[in-house]
Design an enzyme around this catalytic site. Structure first.
Site, PDB file in Angstrom:
ATOM      1  CG  ASP A   1     -63.837  33.839 -56.456  1.00  0.00           C
ATOM      2  OD1 ASP A   1     -63.543  33.081 -57.403  1.00  0.00           O
ATOM      3  OD2 ASP A   1     -64.819  34.600 -56.473  1.00  0.00           O
TER       4      ASP A   1
ATOM      5  CE1 TYR B   1     -61.319  36.063 -65.806  1.00  0.00           C
ATOM      6  CE2 TYR B   1     -61.135  35.585 -68.149  1.00  0.00           C
ATOM      7  CZ  TYR B   1     -61.850  35.553 -66.969  1.00  0.00           C
ATOM      8  OH  TYR B   1     -63.108  35.025 -66.947  1.00  0.00           O
TER       9      TYR B   1
ATOM     10  N   GLY C   1     -61.037  48.614 -54.726  1.00  0.00           N
ATOM     11  CA  GLY C   1     -62.366  47.998 -54.849  1.00  0.00           C
ATOM     12  C   GLY C   1     -62.792  47.429 -53.500  1.00  0.00           C
ATOM     13  CB  ALA C   2     -64.988  47.856 -51.168  1.00  0.00           C
ATOM     14  N   GLY C   3     -65.845  45.104 -53.444  1.00  0.00           N
ATOM     15  CA  GLY C   3     -66.926  44.150 -53.704  1.00  0.00           C
ATOM     16  C   GLY C   3     -66.490  42.723 -53.379  1.00  0.00           C
TER      17      GLY C   3
ATOM     18  CB  SER D   1     -67.947  32.240 -68.663  1.00  0.00           C
ATOM     19  OG  SER D   1     -67.258  31.374 -67.784  1.00  0.00           O
TER      20      SER D   1
ATOM     21  CB  SER E   1     -66.016  28.584 -66.261  1.00  0.00           C
ATOM     22  OG  SER E   1     -65.441  29.520 -65.380  1.00  0.00           O
TER      23      SER E   1
ATOM     24  CG  ASN F   1     -66.468  30.524 -56.432  1.00  0.00           C
ATOM     25  OD1 ASN F   1     -66.662  29.617 -55.622  1.00  0.00           O
ATOM     26  ND2 ASN F   1     -65.342  30.656 -57.099  1.00  0.00           N
TER      27      ASN F   1
ATOM     28  CE  LYS G   1     -68.139  35.288 -58.410  1.00  0.00           C
ATOM     29  NZ  LYS G   1     -66.713  35.541 -58.334  1.00  0.00           N
TER      30      LYS G   1
HETATM   31  P1  NAP Z   1     -68.432  43.968 -57.484  1.00  0.00           P
HETATM   32  O1  NAP Z   1     -68.809  43.183 -56.270  1.00  0.00           O
HETATM   33  O2  NAP Z   1     -69.486  44.541 -58.352  1.00  0.00           O
HETATM   34  O3  NAP Z   1     -67.452  45.161 -56.992  1.00  0.00           O
HETATM   35  C1  NAP Z   1     -66.879  46.024 -57.904  1.00  0.00           C
HETATM   36  C2  NAP Z   1     -66.030  47.079 -57.186  1.00  0.00           C
HETATM   37  O4  NAP Z   1     -65.483  47.919 -58.196  1.00  0.00           O
HETATM   38  C3  NAP Z   1     -66.801  47.966 -56.243  1.00  0.00           C
HETATM   39  O5  NAP Z   1     -66.015  48.234 -55.111  1.00  0.00           O
HETATM   40  C4  NAP Z   1     -67.026  49.238 -57.052  1.00  0.00           C
HETATM   41  O6  NAP Z   1     -67.018  50.422 -56.281  1.00  0.00           O
HETATM   42  C5  NAP Z   1     -65.805  49.282 -57.933  1.00  0.00           C
HETATM   43  N1  NAP Z   1     -66.082  49.953 -59.193  1.00  0.00           N
HETATM   44  C6  NAP Z   1     -66.866  49.503 -60.215  1.00  0.00           C
HETATM   45  N2  NAP Z   1     -66.879  50.398 -61.226  1.00  0.00           N
HETATM   46  C7  NAP Z   1     -66.091  51.435 -60.827  1.00  0.00           C
HETATM   47  C8  NAP Z   1     -65.714  52.655 -61.442  1.00  0.00           C
HETATM   48  N3  NAP Z   1     -66.142  53.004 -62.684  1.00  0.00           N
HETATM   49  N4  NAP Z   1     -64.897  53.491 -60.749  1.00  0.00           N
HETATM   50  C9  NAP Z   1     -64.455  53.159 -59.517  1.00  0.00           C
HETATM   51  N5  NAP Z   1     -64.780  52.005 -58.865  1.00  0.00           N
HETATM   52  C10 NAP Z   1     -65.595  51.152 -59.532  1.00  0.00           C
HETATM   53  O7  NAP Z   1     -67.532  43.100 -58.449  1.00  0.00           O
HETATM   54  P2  NAP Z   1     -66.559  41.882 -58.053  1.00  0.00           P
HETATM   55  O8  NAP Z   1     -67.331  40.625 -58.002  1.00  0.00           O
HETATM   56  O9  NAP Z   1     -65.765  42.276 -56.853  1.00  0.00           O
HETATM   57  O10 NAP Z   1     -65.639  41.801 -59.343  1.00  0.00           O
HETATM   58  C11 NAP Z   1     -64.666  42.801 -59.614  1.00  0.00           C
HETATM   59  C12 NAP Z   1     -63.845  42.344 -60.813  1.00  0.00           C
HETATM   60  O11 NAP Z   1     -63.095  41.182 -60.459  1.00  0.00           O
HETATM   61  C13 NAP Z   1     -64.722  41.933 -62.009  1.00  0.00           C
HETATM   62  O12 NAP Z   1     -64.137  42.411 -63.186  1.00  0.00           O
HETATM   63  C14 NAP Z   1     -64.682  40.408 -61.984  1.00  0.00           C
HETATM   64  O13 NAP Z   1     -64.815  39.845 -63.260  1.00  0.00           O
HETATM   65  C15 NAP Z   1     -63.286  40.162 -61.418  1.00  0.00           C
HETATM   66  N6  NAP Z   1     -63.170  38.840 -60.768  1.00  0.00           N
HETATM   67  C16 NAP Z   1     -62.262  37.971 -61.291  1.00  0.00           C
HETATM   68  C17 NAP Z   1     -62.099  36.731 -60.696  1.00  0.00           C
HETATM   69  C18 NAP Z   1     -61.079  35.767 -61.271  1.00  0.00           C
HETATM   70  O14 NAP Z   1     -61.178  34.563 -61.029  1.00  0.00           O
HETATM   71  N7  NAP Z   1     -60.091  36.249 -61.989  1.00  0.00           N
HETATM   72  C19 NAP Z   1     -62.864  36.361 -59.574  1.00  0.00           C
HETATM   73  C20 NAP Z   1     -63.771  37.301 -59.054  1.00  0.00           C
HETATM   74  C21 NAP Z   1     -63.915  38.551 -59.663  1.00  0.00           C
HETATM   75  P3  NAP Z   1     -68.298  50.904 -55.419  1.00  0.00           P
HETATM   76  O15 NAP Z   1     -68.202  50.145 -54.128  1.00  0.00           O
HETATM   77  O16 NAP Z   1     -68.082  52.357 -55.258  1.00  0.00           O
HETATM   78  O17 NAP Z   1     -69.506  50.554 -56.252  1.00  0.00           O
END
Ligand code: NAP
Length: 299
Positions: A109, A227, A133-135, A22, A24, A94, A73
């Site tokens: 976020d 990043y 994506g949808a997380g 991290s 942070s 977060n 989270k």
């Molecule tokens: P998350 O809740 O686990 O969601 C991940 C998403 O990615 C899901 O929709 C998942 O699809 C999809 N995914 C994961 N692996 C995949 C693959 N191999 N092929 C296709 N789809 C895939 O994660 P999150 O919290 O949203 O975070 C996502 C990214 O954003 C991470 O890398 C995180 O570090 C980054 N992030 C950055 C910041 C920032 O401040 N820059 C803030 C938040 C998050 P399914 O629904 O099919 O599982």
């Protein structure tokens, strides 16, 4: 320079697993040093089974507040009784702020991303955006896009059910859900003004999934939540075509600055935080986030 920790040092920190990577701590500790505050920000590796105990320990140990990162989270949002409207909307927390008799969960976020997209002049207002994506990160992107006035959002995700669930939480926008392989379709990409990657794909090198980059309109903005020191696999093909792009460093900076203000009740020294983040990413200390349209392609 970091302050010496003493008997009067107040602590903040971050709970995650893993957490060693991290950026942070560098950002927050640089902010404390810039302001001369006797405070320190510590990374705590908290495994999922220990999250409830770790949350209880915030008040037991007198921490001012903590950031919450992967994979906690959503679970943290379920564990806390007091949540901001934004954390409730995102169903994710977060940051947790210690109040006199309770813990308060918030989520910075979406605000961080909206601030970064605004600074980057990403074309969103009245436009079509694609979110991959949808997380939790995608949910933050949806909220940021709604605030910035997107007209239509297409969610492309591996698991359609999860994308539909996310769409159902943002009913006030025009939303379509598509499978990932539709990103290969030129007319889908040609219709978008901003395309956001909210998956972790590309964290460990490798290629991104196929996208019809050649069909992107001039000025289509590519934004990756990930990043890294070098352009991510999602951004590189866009940069090679001279398209504007930015990674998630700016979002990280602004969500962190907002959390800093919630923990400490003082304005965050953005320049010090940006310099610390850039140092972590091997960028020049004052460089802005994002790769500008006319920048030479970074190595
Ligand atoms: P998350 O809740 O686990 O969601 C991940 C998403 O990615 C899901 O929709 C998942 O699809 C999809 N995914 C994961 N692996 C995949 C693959 N191999 N092929 C296709 N789809 C895939 O994660 P999150 O919290 O949203 O975070 C996502 C990214 O954003 C991470 O890398 C995180 O570090 C980054 N992030 C950055 C910041 C920032 O401040 N820059 C803030 C938040 C998050 P399914 O629904 O099919 O599982």
């Amino acid at each position: 320079m970091a302050m010496a920790i003493g008997g009067g040092t107040a602590l903040t920190g971050i709970f995650g697993d893993p957490v060693a990577h991290s950026a942070s701590p560098a950002m927050h500790n640089a902010a404390y040093a810039a302001l001369g505050m006797d405070r320190a920000y510590v990374p705590f590796r908290v495994t999922p089974d220990q999250l409830p105990a770790a949350l209880r320990a915030i008040r037991a140990l007198g921490l001012l507040g903590v950031n919450i990162t992967v994979p906690h989270k959503e679970r943290a949002a379920r564990q806390l009784r007091n949540l901001s409207a934004e954390a409730r909307q995102l169903a994710a927390v977060n940051c947790v702020i210690a109040r006199r008799d309770s813990l308060f969960g918030d989520n910075t976020d979406a605000r961080g991303m909206a601030q970064d997209l605004t600074e980057l002049a990403a074309p969103v207002k009245g436009q079509t955006a694609i979110v991959i994506g949808a997380g939790g990160g995608a949910a933050a992107a949806m909220l940021a896009l709604r605030r910035l006035g997107a007209r239509r959002v297409i969610i492309a995700n591996r698991t359609p059910r999860r994308a539909k669930k996310l769409a159902s939480r943002f009913r006030s926008m025009r939303i379509e859900v598509r499978p990932l392989d539709h990103l290969k379709r030129p007319h889908l990409i040609a219709g978008a003004a901003t395309i956001i990657n909210a998956t972790p794909i590309g964290l460990d090198a490798g290629a991104f999934m196929p996208i019809a980059y050649d069909a992107a309109q001039q000025g289509c903005f590519f934004y990756d939540l990930i990043y890294a020191a070098a352009p991510t696999p999602f951004l590189r093909p866009a940069l090679e075509r001279g398209l504007p792009a930015a990674d998630g460093a700016g979002m990280l900076l602004y969500q962190g600055a907002l959390a800093f203000e919630l923990f400490n009740g003082v304005r965050a020294p953005l320049d010090a935080m940006r310099a610390a983040l850039n140092a972590r990413l091997g960028r020049s200390s004052t460089s802005a986030t994002g790769y500008r349209r006319r920048d030479p392609l970074p190595p």
